[in-house]
Design a protein around this motif. Structure first.
Motif, PDB file in Angstrom:
ATOM      1  N   LEU A 109       9.507   7.054   8.647  1.00 48.40           N
ATOM      2  CA  LEU A 109      10.350   6.061   7.842  1.00 48.40           C
ATOM      3  C   LEU A 109      10.518   4.966   8.530  1.00 48.40           C
ATOM      4  CD1 LEU A 109      13.495   8.325   7.006  1.00 48.40           C
ATOM      5  CD2 LEU A 109      11.610   8.055   5.378  1.00 48.40           C
ATOM      6  N   PHE A 110      10.634   3.698   7.797  1.00 45.52           N
ATOM      7  CA  PHE A 110      10.322   2.595   8.459  1.00 45.52           C
ATOM      8  C   PHE A 110      11.791   1.783   8.497  1.00 45.52           C
ATOM      9  CE2 PHE A 110       9.356  -1.962   8.250  1.00 45.52           C
ATOM     10  CZ  PHE A 110       8.697  -1.998   9.286  1.00 45.52           C
ATOM     11  N   LEU A 111      11.951   1.124   9.488  1.00 48.75           N
ATOM     12  CA  LEU A 111      13.265   0.226   9.662  1.00 48.75           C
ATOM     13  C   LEU A 111      12.696  -1.102  10.496  1.00 48.75           C
ATOM     14  CD1 LEU A 111      16.290  -0.263   9.861  1.00 48.75           C
ATOM     15  CD2 LEU A 111      16.532   1.206  11.972  1.00 48.75           C
ATOM     16  N   TYR A 112      13.060  -2.094   9.709  1.00 44.25           N
ATOM     17  CA  TYR A 112      12.908  -3.260  10.383  1.00 44.25           C
ATOM     18  C   TYR A 112      14.089  -3.951  10.657  1.00 44.25           C
ATOM     19  CZ  TYR A 112      10.971  -8.016  11.408  1.00 44.25           C
ATOM     20  OH  TYR A 112      10.571  -9.259  11.961  1.00 44.25           O
ATOM     21  N   ARG A 161       5.172  -5.050  17.346  1.00 46.23           N
ATOM     22  CA  ARG A 161       4.314  -5.719  16.439  1.00 46.23           C
ATOM     23  C   ARG A 161       3.403  -6.628  17.078  1.00 46.23           C
ATOM     24  NH1 ARG A 161       3.987  -6.048  11.427  1.00 46.23           N
ATOM     25  NH2 ARG A 161       3.752  -8.504  11.372  1.00 46.23           N
ATOM     26  N   ARG A 216       0.943  -1.118  -0.269  1.00 47.46           N
ATOM     27  CA  ARG A 216      -0.087  -0.022   0.007  1.00 47.46           C
ATOM     28  C   ARG A 216       0.881   1.194  -0.048  1.00 47.46           C
ATOM     29  NH1 ARG A 216      -3.869  -1.634   4.737  1.00 47.46           N
ATOM     30  NH2 ARG A 216      -1.899  -2.348   5.392  1.00 47.46           N
ATOM     31  N   GLU A 238      10.476  -1.503  13.562  1.00 49.33           N
ATOM     32  CA  GLU A 238       9.857  -2.639  14.328  1.00 49.33           C
ATOM     33  C   GLU A 238      10.933  -3.726  14.294  1.00 49.33           C
ATOM     34  OE1 GLU A 238       6.614  -3.777  11.977  1.00 49.33           O
ATOM     35  OE2 GLU A 238       5.362  -2.214  12.948  1.00 49.33           O
ATOM     36  N   GLU A 293       4.330   8.496   0.196  1.00 48.15           N
ATOM     37  CA  GLU A 293       5.642   7.789   0.373  1.00 48.15           C
ATOM     38  C   GLU A 293       6.584   7.857  -0.846  1.00 48.15           C
ATOM     39  OE1 GLU A 293       2.760   6.131   1.343  1.00 48.15           O
ATOM     40  OE2 GLU A 293       3.066   5.221   3.205  1.00 48.15           O
ATOM     41  N   ARG A 325       8.098  -5.689   3.426  1.00 49.36           N
ATOM     42  CA  ARG A 325       9.332  -5.660   2.960  1.00 49.36           C
ATOM     43  C   ARG A 325       9.649  -6.906   2.109  1.00 49.36           C
ATOM     44  NH1 ARG A 325      13.319  -2.802   5.776  1.00 49.36           N
ATOM     45  NH2 ARG A 325      11.626  -1.153   5.667  1.00 49.36           N
ATOM     46  N   LYS A 331       2.141   5.084   9.928  1.00 49.77           N
ATOM     47  CA  LYS A 331       3.230   4.708   9.100  1.00 49.77           C
ATOM     48  C   LYS A 331       3.732   5.656   7.905  1.00 49.77           C
ATOM     49  CE  LYS A 331       2.648  -0.278   9.571  1.00 49.77           C
ATOM     50  NZ  LYS A 331       2.170  -1.701   8.705  1.00 49.77           N
ATOM     51  N   PRO A 333      18.705   4.253   7.010  1.00 54.05           N
ATOM     52  CA  PRO A 333      17.389   4.813   7.256  1.00 54.05           C
ATOM     53  C   PRO A 333      17.500   5.676   8.505  1.00 54.05           C
ATOM     54  CG  PRO A 333      17.001   2.531   7.039  1.00 54.05           C
ATOM     55  CD  PRO A 333      18.540   2.625   7.050  1.00 54.05           C
ATOM     56  N   ALA A 347      13.092   1.977   3.357  1.00 50.84           N
ATOM     57  CA  ALA A 347      12.752   2.505   4.793  1.00 50.84           C
ATOM     58  C   ALA A 347      11.624   3.678   4.084  1.00 50.84           C
ATOM     59  CB  ALA A 347      14.092   3.510   4.834  1.00 50.84           C
ATOM     60  N   THR A 348      11.402   3.852   3.096  1.00 55.53           N
ATOM     61  CA  THR A 348      10.303   4.928   2.617  1.00 55.53           C
ATOM     62  C   THR A 348       9.349   4.192   2.060  1.00 55.53           C
ATOM     63  OG1 THR A 348      11.682   5.426   0.685  1.00 55.53           O
ATOM     64  CG2 THR A 348      11.656   6.975   2.295  1.00 55.53           C
ATOM     65  N   ALA A 366       8.375   0.602   2.023  1.00 63.16           N
ATOM     66  CA  ALA A 366       7.724  -0.707   2.273  1.00 63.16           C
ATOM     67  C   ALA A 366       7.797  -0.623   3.953  1.00 63.16           C
ATOM     68  CB  ALA A 366       8.550  -1.900   2.177  1.00 63.16           C
ATOM     69  N   LYS A 367       6.580  -0.784   4.502  1.00 70.68           N
ATOM     70  CA  LYS A 367       6.283  -0.415   6.157  1.00 70.68           C
ATOM     71  C   LYS A 367       5.790  -1.565   6.865  1.00 70.68           C
ATOM     72  CE  LYS A 367       6.624   4.312   5.377  1.00 70.68           C
ATOM     73  NZ  LYS A 367       6.210   6.052   5.294  1.00 70.68           N
ATOM     74  N   SER A 368       6.193  -2.773   6.582  1.00 70.85           N
ATOM     75  CA  SER A 368       5.835  -3.884   7.693  1.00 70.85           C
ATOM     76  C   SER A 368       6.874  -4.797   6.831  1.00 70.85           C
ATOM     77  CB  SER A 368       4.382  -4.079   7.341  1.00 70.85           C
ATOM     78  OG  SER A 368       4.154  -4.674   6.422  1.00 70.85           O
ATOM     79  N   PRO A 369       7.281  -5.849   7.840  1.00 75.93           N
ATOM     80  CA  PRO A 369       8.014  -7.297   7.177  1.00 75.93           C
ATOM     81  C   PRO A 369       7.294  -7.835   5.821  1.00 75.93           C
ATOM     82  CG  PRO A 369       7.558  -7.289   9.731  1.00 75.93           C
ATOM     83  CD  PRO A 369       6.752  -6.164   9.297  1.00 75.93           C
ATOM     84  N   GLU A 370       6.109  -7.841   6.105  1.00 73.39           N
ATOM     85  CA  GLU A 370       5.294  -8.441   4.862  1.00 73.39           C
ATOM     86  C   GLU A 370       5.646  -7.807   3.850  1.00 73.39           C
ATOM     87  OE1 GLU A 370       3.228  -7.957   7.744  1.00 73.39           O
ATOM     88  OE2 GLU A 370       3.834  -9.703   8.646  1.00 73.39           O
TER      89      GLU A 370
END
Lengths: 440, 315
Positions: B215-218, B202, A17, B58, A22, A56, B211, B44, A47-48, A50-54
């Motif tokens: 910015l996202f970091l896993y 999570r 999504r 996360e 984004e 990702r 979100k 990130p 980082a910009t 994909a915002k969940s492990p799925e």
């Protein structure tokens, strides 16, 4: 920048999504990193975008398929073009074959594609039907729409039989841009991730080796569901009305000046669940997973009672409480059912349930029936279901049969009058039903 | 995770401000601080500082999410303001609250007539009212403190997944515009945009809107090689051999689908420390048997690894 927009389109089609903001962030991020280093570009986009492990996992798949050397990209586009040409040929071929009284049937491209992918045998059967239909007495051109809808419906049902659906880019996923489509095609070829596959796979056909994984996923899903629900209860519990009686009493010592306020906490109503589950043959696996799932959310439901039936009904709530893992649960279930024969009698089971455990049914109870509905004594089952229907909040019928196959079991139509029936074959089915029907 | 023993060579170069840090500077500074990571983490962090956006981290428990905020604050030598989230956290606890009791006292005092014929403290109620809602009666909570800070700070919003969706929505204004609205005082804008780090375990999915603003970091469990470096950096006097054996064993435990609670990095560091204390220079079955409870903290897991062949699989 055009490349970025195309990459974003690829990601969107793959189910990530993404909003415009984004993509803008991604553009800003790219201008801030060293474009020549692949690692930095990848990390910046991840980082910009994909915002969940799925997401990702999908991102890495898309990245691999999209950012390829020019030669490879050319080859991918070539491959896509060949596939599309082949598909057009197939469709033309299907148009040539699917005739009604000499005229081409007006079918959707999807259906024509499905037809072109069928085995020779299935094709012949369909052609034979068309031939007979065309030759029928008093059959005129006016029948064409009817025939078309029959053929369309038939092909839709045959969809599941097509084995090479994995190597084929679904129509809905296409964008028309060769670069994006070629990347999507490559991503489709590399197959879905393990987790995704397991989530949607029929529970009965999951291999022994994958069962442990599936169980872990089930635990994770149910835990998340439970947290979400408990949060919601807590939220409504806070910030409610001031409890005047308690406030006055607590503030007597300040001479009646209300220094410390006391709030009323509303009672939280949790549903109680009664499960009546079929354990004949392959149904035992579905039951095992349902119980695992329920044990994951047991903290947010009031009470769970479990019954199994085949010839008759038995209360097995203790198994639900003891069986910690899926294999333990199934072993315990098996040990209880071994003395039974093969027959499945829902009517008798419901009769016993109402007679002995009728008190469990209240307006707060959700009654979950897990069964494929193939039972003896249909009429009595129907009657009991009707009575129960008015005693409980809701009867949920989880059916491991595919929805398309329901019409082959006529009594299901009767049962559906008194229950909400859902196809429940995979973990994702189960999760959705629990989320939308039980934990409202 | 703990801090590397201080007393390293003091940092000579001037410390840049957040937005001017470079990838190289961060890589080096993180490394010097004992936080072993690669560009998947550094980039990130760099982007969050550079683009002045919040960073949402996360990952499984104990992989060093919170540590990132702490490292940033140490690297830039700025204060860390921490907001620990929990169920039922609301804006009164996170942003600000009027000191209700103190206000009441003020009102009570205003009622008392001064002795003699002196003038009343307040000419009219309006004065009292404007006094009651002045900064004197304002209790600053972490978010407001971060916004009103006179210098740059790192704001850590820890375990955001523990709050409810309502609170998440409330955070939007803070995170996207770095400003807060207090009805009685107006809108307060941040003088310096803080570096914001949010962490989540999570336990539930966060909203898309949140979100989108971050910015996202896993952070996943580290590879054996990386974990080896972490252990070497964090545990003094650990031998190369022991560090690599611990890293390998922990990684095998994590990959075993039967293990329910996977050991975290913090636990593998603790384990290595314990082994050093016991003067073990390598892992063997008897040492394993006595120390495995440091990484397997669940009865079933522990029972599982009592079996000989299971223990042997770790060596």
């Amino acid at each position: 920048m055009l490349g970025l927009a195309k990459f974003a389109a690829t990601l969107r089609k793959m189910g990530v999504r993404l909003g415009t903001s984004e993509v803008l962030d991604a553009a800003l991020a790219l201008s801030a990193v060293n474009i020549e280093e692949e690692g930095q570009v990848k990390a910046a986009l991840a980082a910009t975008l994909a915002k969940s492990p799925e997401e990702r996992a999908l991102f890495y798949q898309a990245f691999k398929a999209f950012f390829v050397p020019p030669d490879k990209k050319k080859a991918d586009i070539q491959f896509l073009m060949e596939r599309l040409a082949e598909e057009r040929e197939n469709i033309a071929l299907a148009e040539g074959e699917l005739l009604f009284q000499g005229e081409t049937l007006d079918l959707s491209s999807e259906s024509k594609e499905i037809y072109s992918r069928l085995d020779r045998e299935d094709k012949d059967r369909l052609l034979e039907f068309l031939e007979r239909a065309s030759a029928g007495k008093r059959v005129g051109p006016a029948f064409k729409p009817l025939i078309e809808s029959i053929v369309e419906g038939h092909l839709e049902r045959m969809r599941s039989r097509i084995s090479d659906i994995q190597t084929h880019l679904p129509r809905s996923a296409r964008t028309g841009d060769p670069e994006v489509d070629a990347a999507l095609m490559q991503a489709v070829l590399s197959g879905p991730s393990d987790r995704e596959k397991l989530l949607t796979e029929d529970i009965a056909s999951v291999s022994e080796a994958d069962l442990v994984k599936l169980e872990t996923i089930a635990k994770d899903l149910s835990r998340r569901l439970a947290t979400r629900f408990s949060r919601r209860c807590k939220r409504s519990a806070r910030r409610s009305a001031i409890d005047m009686r308690k406030t006055i009493r607590a503030n007597m010592r300040y001479g009646g000046v209300p220094f410390s306020l006391r709030y009323e906490a509303p009672r939280i109503e949790k549903p109680s669940i009664v499960v009546i589950s079929d354990v004949s043959g392959s149904m035992i696996r579905y039951t095992g997973f349902l119980l695992q799932f329920l044990s994951g959310i047991s903290s947010v439901v009031k009470n769970v009672e479990v019954f199994i039936f085949s010839e008759d009904l038995e209360r097995v709530t203790d198994i639900f409480k003891e069986g910690e893992t899926f294999s333990e649960t199934v072993a315990l279930l098996l040990s209880r059912t071994s003395q039974w024969g093969r027959g499945t009698d829902l009517g008798k089971a419901l009769h016993t349930f109402r007679k002995t455990y009728g008190a469990l049914c209240t307006r707060k109870t959700v009654l979950i029936v897990l069964s494929d509905g193939k039972t003896m004594a249909r009429e009595s089952a129907r009657k009991h279901l009707e009575e129960l229907h008015s005693n409980v909040r809701l009867i949920l019928w989880l059916n491991p049969l595919k929805q398309e196959e329901w019409r082959k079991v006529p009594q299901l139509q009767d049962f559906r009058k008194y229950s909400k029936m859902f196809q429940s074959r995979s973990l994702s089915d189960l999760e959705r039903i629990m989320r939308t029907e039980v934990l409202l | 995770m703990n801090v590397r023993p201080t007393g390293d060579v003091p940092h000579q170069e001037p410390i840049p401000v957040f937005e001017e840090a470079t990838v190289d500077f961060l890589t080096e500074a993180f490394e010097r601080d004992g936080y072993i990571c690669d560009e998947n983490i550094i980039v990130p962090v760099y982007l969050a500082l550079r683009l002045q956006k919040p960073l949402l981290i996360e990952g499984m428990p104990g992989v060093g999410k919170t540590e990132i905020a702490k490292v940033i604050s140490r690297v830039f030598k700025v204060d860390l303001i921490r907001l620990q989230c929990y169920e039922g956290l609301d804006e009164n606890k996170a942003l600000y609250e009027w000191n209700y009791q103190r206000q009441l006292l003020r009102i009570e005092m205003a009622k008392v007539k001064p002795e003699g014929d002196g003038p009343r403290e307040y000419a009219c109620e309006r004065d009292l009212f404007s006094d009651l809602f002045s900064e004197e009666y304002l209790l600053e909570r972490p978010l407001l403190r971060a916004i009103r800070s006179e210098e740059r700070v790192v704001l850590l919003i820890d375990e955001i997944d523990r709050t409810d969706e309502e609170f998440e929505a409330f955070l939007f204004e803070v995170l996207s515009d770095f400003q807060v609205s207090i009805p009685e005082l107006g809108t307060l804008k941040a003088r310096f945009i803080p570096a914001v780090v949010l962490t989540s375990n999570r336990s539930r999915d966060l909203s898309d809107a949140l979100k989108r603003r971050c910015l996202f970091l896993y952070i996943d469990y580290p590879t054996i090689e990386k974990e080896y470096r972490i252990i070497r950096a964090k545990v003094p006097y650990v031998s190369e051999r022991l560090a690599s054996q611990v890293a390998t064993a922990v990684s095998r435990l994590r990959n075993d689908p039967e293990v329910r609670k996977k050991p975290s990095i913090a636990e593998s560091i603790d384990w290595a420390k314990a082994l050093v204390c016991l003067e073990a220079d390598s892992l063997d079955p008897s040492v394993l048997k006595h120390t495995l409870n440091l990484v397997l903290k669940n009865r079933e897991d522990f029972e599982l690894y009592k079996k000989k062949e299971k223990v042997a699989s770790l060596l």
